[in-house]
Design a protein around this motif. Structure first.
Motif, mmCIF file in Angstrom:
data_model
loop_
_atom_site.group_PDB
_atom_site.id
_atom_site.type_symbol
_atom_site.label_atom_id
_atom_site.label_comp_id
_atom_site.label_asym_id
_atom_site.label_seq_id
_atom_site.Cartn_x
_atom_site.Cartn_y
_atom_site.Cartn_z
ATOM 1 N N PRO A 113 39.506 35.802 31.765
ATOM 2 C CA PRO A 113 38.932 36.453 32.942
ATOM 3 C C PRO A 113 38.251 37.760 32.553
ATOM 4 O O PRO A 113 38.538 38.345 31.509
ATOM 5 C CB PRO A 113 40.150 36.713 33.825
ATOM 6 N N ALA A 114 37.342 38.228 33.436
ATOM 7 C CA ALA A 114 36.663 39.504 33.210
ATOM 8 C C ALA A 114 37.658 40.646 33.343
ATOM 9 O O ALA A 114 38.670 40.534 34.032
ATOM 10 C CB ALA A 114 35.531 39.674 34.224
ATOM 11 N N ARG A 115 37.359 41.753 32.685
ATOM 12 C CA ARG A 115 38.195 42.952 32.780
ATOM 13 C C ARG A 115 38.098 43.518 34.196
ATOM 14 O O ARG A 115 37.005 43.621 34.749
ATOM 15 C CB ARG A 115 37.708 43.990 31.770
ATOM 16 N N PRO A 116 39.238 43.873 34.800
ATOM 17 C CA PRO A 116 39.174 44.443 36.149
ATOM 18 C C PRO A 116 38.510 45.810 36.126
ATOM 19 O O PRO A 116 38.625 46.560 35.162
ATOM 20 C CB PRO A 116 40.636 44.553 36.585
ATOM 21 N N ASN A 117 37.820 46.130 37.209
ATOM 22 C CA ASN A 117 37.205 47.440 37.361
ATOM 23 C C ASN A 117 38.241 48.352 38.019
ATOM 24 O O ASN A 117 38.414 48.347 39.230
ATOM 25 C CB ASN A 117 35.939 47.333 38.215
ATOM 26 N N VAL A 118 38.937 49.134 37.213
ATOM 27 C CA VAL A 118 40.045 49.962 37.691
ATOM 28 C C VAL A 118 39.547 51.006 38.690
ATOM 29 O O VAL A 118 40.201 51.265 39.704
ATOM 30 C CB VAL A 118 40.790 50.626 36.513
ATOM 31 N N ASP A 119 38.378 51.598 38.435
ATOM 32 C CA ASP A 119 37.850 52.616 39.370
ATOM 33 C C ASP A 119 37.663 52.014 40.755
ATOM 34 O O ASP A 119 37.991 52.640 41.765
ATOM 35 C CB ASP A 119 36.527 53.181 38.857
ATOM 36 N N GLU A 120 37.121 50.809 40.817
ATOM 37 C CA GLU A 120 36.894 50.157 42.104
ATOM 38 C C GLU A 120 38.219 49.800 42.779
ATOM 39 O O GLU A 120 38.344 49.862 43.998
ATOM 40 C CB GLU A 120 36.044 48.902 41.907
ATOM 41 N N LEU A 121 39.227 49.438 41.987
ATOM 42 C CA LEU A 121 40.528 49.117 42.556
ATOM 43 C C LEU A 121 41.193 50.355 43.149
ATOM 44 O O LEU A 121 41.848 50.298 44.184
ATOM 45 C CB LEU A 121 41.438 48.481 41.506
ATOM 46 N N LEU A 122 41.050 51.511 42.472
ATOM 47 C CA LEU A 122 41.671 52.741 42.940
ATOM 48 C C LEU A 122 40.884 53.382 44.071
ATOM 49 O O LEU A 122 41.448 54.072 44.919
ATOM 50 C CB LEU A 122 41.812 53.728 41.781
ATOM 51 N N ASN A 123 39.564 53.195 44.065
ATOM 52 C CA ASN A 123 38.691 53.797 45.075
ATOM 53 C C ASN A 123 37.799 52.711 45.676
ATOM 54 O O ASN A 123 36.603 52.662 45.360
ATOM 55 C CB ASN A 123 37.836 54.920 44.460
ATOM 56 N N PRO A 124 38.341 51.882 46.522
ATOM 57 C CA PRO A 124 37.524 50.797 47.102
ATOM 58 C C PRO A 124 36.396 51.357 47.963
ATOM 59 O O PRO A 124 36.531 52.446 48.539
ATOM 60 C CB PRO A 124 38.512 49.982 47.929
ATOM 61 N N PRO A 125 35.267 50.631 47.997
ATOM 62 C CA PRO A 125 34.168 51.097 48.848
ATOM 63 C C PRO A 125 34.609 51.148 50.311
ATOM 64 O O PRO A 125 35.469 50.350 50.723
ATOM 65 C CB PRO A 125 33.067 50.067 48.624
ATOM 66 N N LEU A 126 34.070 52.086 51.047
ATOM 67 C CA LEU A 126 34.423 52.239 52.459
ATOM 68 C C LEU A 126 33.902 51.043 53.255
ATOM 69 O O LEU A 126 32.787 50.567 53.045
ATOM 70 C CB LEU A 126 33.821 53.533 53.028
#
Length: 128
Positions: A113-126
């Motif tokens: 699987p692709a590497r998770p985007n940790v920044d997006e997981l911690l700061n989801p788009p509004l």
């Protein structure tokens, strides 16, 4: 004439060893064990060598960060055997895999699987 000499020099059939009946002993300090997810073959006129390696990630000593990791093959063991033993190993593995797939279905090459985007997981788009 050569065939006649060779036939008389061969061991009688009762001299053949049935490995299924020979006791298997493990040394007191245990048998060598290693993990491998990669096997590489080398060969000569007289034998075959299988190098057992582990595909893993490692970073440089100068920059030991997660982002600096790169793939390496870490060799754990190398086994050299005569061609005939290699053929027996091959036949055993083919038979084993055939039986496994008959019970469990076809083995397929795994996909990573692709590497998770940790920044997006911690700061989801509004949400809109």
């Amino acid at each position: 004439m050569a065939d006649q000499r060779r036939n008389t020099a061969e061991a009688p059939p009762e001299a053949n060893v049935d490995l299924g009946k020979v006791p298997l002993l493990e040394p007191e300090d245990g048998a060598f064990r290693a993990f491998s997810n990669v096997a590489q073959l080398n060969w000569t006129l007289t034998d075959v060598k299988i190098r057992f390696c582990e595909l893993t990630q490692e970073s440089d000593d100068e920059r030991p960060t997660w982002d600096n990791q790169h793939g390496i093959l870490l060799e754990h063991a190398a086994v050299t055997m005569p061609w005939y033993t290699a053929k027996l190993l091959c036949l055993n593995l083919v038979s084993l895999l055939k039986n496994y797939e008959e019970l469990n279905g076809e083995l397929k090459r795994p996909r990573l699987p692709a590497r998770p985007n940790v920044d997006e997981l911690l700061n989801p788009p509004l949400a809109k």
